[in-house]
Design a protein around this motif. Sequence first.
Motif, mmCIF file in Angstrom:
data_model
loop_
_atom_site.group_PDB
_atom_site.id
_atom_site.type_symbol
_atom_site.label_atom_id
_atom_site.label_comp_id
_atom_site.label_asym_id
_atom_site.label_seq_id
_atom_site.Cartn_x
_atom_site.Cartn_y
_atom_site.Cartn_z
ATOM 1 N N LYS A 1 54.837 -1.205 -12.114
ATOM 2 C CA LYS A 1 53.449 -0.977 -12.541
ATOM 3 C C LYS A 1 52.546 -0.622 -11.368
ATOM 4 C CE LYS A 1 54.068 -4.050 -16.495
ATOM 5 N NZ LYS A 1 53.595 -5.234 -17.248
ATOM 6 N N ASN A 2 52.993 0.369 -10.580
ATOM 7 C CA ASN A 2 52.180 0.951 -9.522
ATOM 8 C C ASN A 2 52.046 2.453 -9.783
ATOM 9 O OD1 ASN A 2 51.302 -0.898 -7.147
ATOM 10 N ND2 ASN A 2 53.334 -1.646 -7.664
ATOM 11 N N ASN A 3 51.685 3.215 -8.763
ATOM 12 C CA ASN A 3 51.521 4.664 -8.904
ATOM 13 C C ASN A 3 52.485 5.432 -8.004
ATOM 14 O OD1 ASN A 3 49.321 4.291 -10.701
ATOM 15 N ND2 ASN A 3 47.914 4.048 -8.976
ATOM 16 N N LEU A 4 53.667 4.872 -7.791
ATOM 17 C CA LEU A 4 54.632 5.495 -6.899
ATOM 18 C C LEU A 4 55.134 6.806 -7.495
ATOM 19 C CD1 LEU A 4 56.705 2.322 -5.956
ATOM 20 C CD2 LEU A 4 54.901 3.418 -4.609
ATOM 21 N N THR A 5 55.167 7.850 -6.682
ATOM 22 C CA THR A 5 55.644 9.158 -7.144
ATOM 23 C C THR A 5 56.953 9.562 -6.490
ATOM 24 O OG1 THR A 5 54.333 10.297 -5.438
ATOM 25 C CG2 THR A 5 53.302 9.972 -7.600
ATOM 26 N N GLN A 6 57.314 8.898 -5.388
ATOM 27 C CA GLN A 6 58.535 9.238 -4.667
ATOM 28 C C GLN A 6 59.082 7.997 -3.971
ATOM 29 O OE1 GLN A 6 58.156 11.509 -0.991
ATOM 30 N NE2 GLN A 6 59.894 12.787 -1.570
ATOM 31 N N ILE A 7 60.404 7.860 -4.004
ATOM 32 C CA ILE A 7 61.066 6.807 -3.238
ATOM 33 C C ILE A 7 61.819 7.488 -2.108
ATOM 34 C CG2 ILE A 7 62.658 4.863 -3.285
ATOM 35 C CD1 ILE A 7 60.204 4.452 -5.025
ATOM 36 N N LYS A 8 61.363 7.277 -0.888
ATOM 37 C CA LYS A 8 61.920 7.982 0.264
ATOM 38 C C LYS A 8 63.255 7.382 0.694
ATOM 39 C CE LYS A 8 57.315 9.280 1.860
ATOM 40 N NZ LYS A 8 56.299 9.140 2.934
ATOM 41 N N GLU A 9 64.003 8.166 1.429
ATOM 42 C CA GLU A 9 65.376 7.797 1.774
ATOM 43 C C GLU A 9 65.464 6.477 2.510
ATOM 44 O OE1 GLU A 9 69.402 9.694 3.779
ATOM 45 O OE2 GLU A 9 67.698 10.950 3.250
ATOM 46 N N ASN A 10 64.525 6.196 3.386
ATOM 47 C CA ASN A 10 64.586 4.963 4.179
ATOM 48 C C ASN A 10 63.554 3.923 3.745
ATOM 49 O OD1 ASN A 10 66.658 5.916 5.985
ATOM 50 N ND2 ASN A 10 65.112 7.250 6.901
ATOM 51 N N ALA A 11 63.084 4.043 2.504
ATOM 52 C CA ALA A 11 62.039 3.135 2.022
ATOM 53 C C ALA A 11 62.488 1.684 2.019
ATOM 54 C CB ALA A 11 61.608 3.550 0.625
ATOM 55 N N PHE A 12 63.785 1.444 1.768
ATOM 56 C CA PHE A 12 64.279 0.076 1.637
ATOM 57 C C PHE A 12 65.141 -0.353 2.820
ATOM 58 C CE2 PHE A 12 63.872 1.521 -2.906
ATOM 59 C CZ PHE A 12 62.689 0.835 -3.144
ATOM 60 N N ASN A 13 65.002 0.326 3.930
ATOM 61 C CA ASN A 13 65.732 -0.069 5.139
ATOM 62 C C ASN A 13 65.402 -1.512 5.519
ATOM 63 O OD1 ASN A 13 66.994 2.352 5.425
ATOM 64 N ND2 ASN A 13 66.091 2.878 7.400
ATOM 65 N N GLY A 14 66.430 -2.253 5.903
ATOM 66 C CA GLY A 14 66.241 -3.628 6.339
ATOM 67 C C GLY A 14 66.444 -4.656 5.249
ATOM 68 N N LEU A 15 66.461 -4.236 3.993
ATOM 69 C CA LEU A 15 66.590 -5.190 2.884
ATOM 70 C C LEU A 15 68.061 -5.460 2.583
ATOM 71 C CD1 LEU A 15 63.762 -3.889 0.514
ATOM 72 C CD2 LEU A 15 63.657 -5.733 2.206
ATOM 73 N N VAL A 16 68.746 -5.982 3.552
ATOM 74 C CA VAL A 16 70.201 -6.135 3.475
ATOM 75 C C VAL A 16 70.638 -7.250 2.531
ATOM 76 C CG1 VAL A 16 70.600 -5.144 5.756
ATOM 77 C CG2 VAL A 16 70.157 -7.602 5.539
ATOM 78 N N ASN A 17 69.696 -8.120 2.147
ATOM 79 C CA ASN A 17 70.039 -9.229 1.248
ATOM 80 C C ASN A 17 69.349 -9.127 -0.111
ATOM 81 O OD1 ASN A 17 71.848 -11.120 2.749
ATOM 82 N ND2 ASN A 17 70.159 -11.080 4.226
ATOM 83 N N LEU A 18 68.749 -7.976 -0.387
ATOM 84 C CA LEU A 18 68.028 -7.816 -1.647
ATOM 85 C C LEU A 18 68.982 -7.872 -2.830
ATOM 86 C CD1 LEU A 18 65.044 -7.324 -2.470
ATOM 87 C CD2 LEU A 18 65.690 -4.932 -2.867
ATOM 88 N N LYS A 19 68.617 -8.687 -3.847
ATOM 89 C CA LYS A 19 69.450 -8.850 -5.038
ATOM 90 C C LYS A 19 68.796 -8.275 -6.296
ATOM 91 C CE LYS A 19 71.786 -13.019 -3.366
ATOM 92 N NZ LYS A 19 72.063 -14.478 -3.616
#
Length: 245
Positions: free
Chosen positions: A65-83
């Motif tokens: 529920k935001n206004n995101l229009t693009q998810i970039k290639e390195n947007a989630f860098n560092g989230l190595v434990n995200l479930k």
Amino acid sequence: YDVFDNLEKLEILNLSASGLTKIRRSLFKNLKNLKKLQLDNNYLDDINENFFQDLSNLEQLDLSKNNLTQIKENAFNGLVNLKILRLFKNDVEEFEKNCLNNLTKLEQLILRDEYERFYSSDKFLKPFNIDNLLNLKVFTLDSSSCHIFNSLLFSSHNNNLVEIKLSGSKSIKNNIDSSIIFDYLSKWHMNNLEYLELIDFKLPKLNKKAFINMPKLKCLYLYKDEIEFIESDTFDDLINLEELD
């Protein structure tokens, strides 16, 4: 100096519905122990590359529920434990192909309502890679057109999918034959699937091939679907089925 700099032991941060339009990356730099971050119901329209790189212990991220229009290639860098990753109800037009590659521990990917507007505009997402999500157990997608599944590159090695929830939304209203969805499902590894939900699809005929390779399926929900004919052997291989709706 950032407002959270001294909160090194913080594990849960709720910034839901806070009117946020932009966030500095440095805001999270000292939150080394953060496990849950809620950024839903805001006005964020962009996630900069490496935005979350300091949150190596984060397990849950809600960007719905935001206004995101693009998810970039390195947007989630560092989230190595995200479930758990929630991205539904945004205006995403493009997931850069490998933007989810480093989320190797992700178990739940929730994209409900993400592609509603692509039906009438004849615009389709570029294929994006889910090949590395080998621990994915729950996948949820609300798609107006079944053709959107062509944008999802699932790994044939992912043997952990337990729950899939799909909605065809406008497929019945616009008289779209959604039978092709079973072609896509047959390409995914379903050996451990226990829960399958297909809502609002136009399915002229169901046969045995529709549920191939789902030996552990326990719950099958086909409500609000438009089904014209079910062949007599359609459910023969679903020997563990406990609930059919």
